[in-house]
Design an enzyme around this catalytic site. Sequence first.
Site, short mmCIF file in Angstrom:
data_model
loop_
_atom_site.label_atom_id
_atom_site.label_comp_id
_atom_site.label_asym_id
_atom_site.label_seq_id
_atom_site.Cartn_x
_atom_site.Cartn_y
_atom_site.Cartn_z
N LYS A 195 1.16 0.38 -1.40
CA LYS A 195 0.62 1.32 -0.40
C LYS A 195 1.74 2.10 0.29
O LYS A 195 1.58 3.28 0.61
CB LYS A 195 -0.24 0.54 0.61
N TYR A 247 0.76 -5.61 -2.75
CA TYR A 247 -0.17 -4.58 -2.24
C TYR A 247 0.55 -3.67 -1.22
O TYR A 247 0.45 -2.43 -1.30
CB TYR A 247 -1.37 -5.27 -1.60
#
Length: 258
Positions: free
Chosen positions: A161, A157
Amino acid sequence: MFTSINRHSVIVTGAGKGIGRGIALRFGLEGCKLLVVSRKLEGAAAVAEEIVAAGGTAQAFAADVTRQGDMEAMARTAVESFGSIDILCANAGIFPTATLGAMTEADFDVVIGTNLKGTFLSVSACLPAMKAKRFGRIILTSSITGPVTGSPGWSHYGASKAGQLGFMRTAAIELAPYGITVNAILPGSIATDGLAELGDDCIRKMTASVPMRRLGSVTDVANAALFFASAEAAYITGQSLVVDGGQILPESYAALEN
Ligand code: NAP
């Protein structure tokens, strides 16, 4: 507060709930024309109905940001319905957890595919309409996780990002001559359905780590999106804005004992 963005055509991906829903409702209040996008039509339709019930203009559209054909159909629908695409909020994202060792290739691919490739596909689909009008505001929902902080279970993740910000910087240079800005919001812990799925214990600890002693609201994030969409932000591109109640600031637990 800002020059009106009334009647601007706005696409918000991942708008069936959570932050995307908050952004769509906020832009609806400003008199924008909203294409409310999520994978499941029910969620998007409920949000579009909320906007219409409040006197706004909105239409729901079911699309998966990992599919190029879906993104192209989304952009086509916005242009057919509203005449242009002025603002894209590329917000759809997922945040499942898996620590290294347990994380599979499939786990990694689905997070990167949704959060990073999904950003590329949604932006790419909207560019022809924005370039034709020589105007556009692209607002990415990134995160503090990855660009600024780390958290166990979120290596994929965090990479997705942080990757969004790398994408943003070059996109901002390439698109500046067309009057298109590309900026990112980095939310801290925001109270959404997705976050609630992490469990009460996790939410309690997250809240305790924020100097403002509360989770962010979807409106806190939506207000930052509104700023990047405004005429007043016309000369700002390739930048990121942290919206986290001070979450990234404490050096240690001691810094929160005041
Ligand atoms: P959420 O409550 O789980 O909502 C996610 C939305 O994204 C849903 O509408 C979902 O649609 C949609 N979505 C997921 N995968 C999609 C796909 N492949 N194609 C199209 N739509 C898809 O999540 P959230 O907390 O609002 O998070 C939204 C964004 O903010 C994400 O990018 C996330 O990384 C970022 N963010 C959140 C936080 C936080 O604390 N909540 C913090 C930092 C950053 P369906 O329901 O139809 O599947």
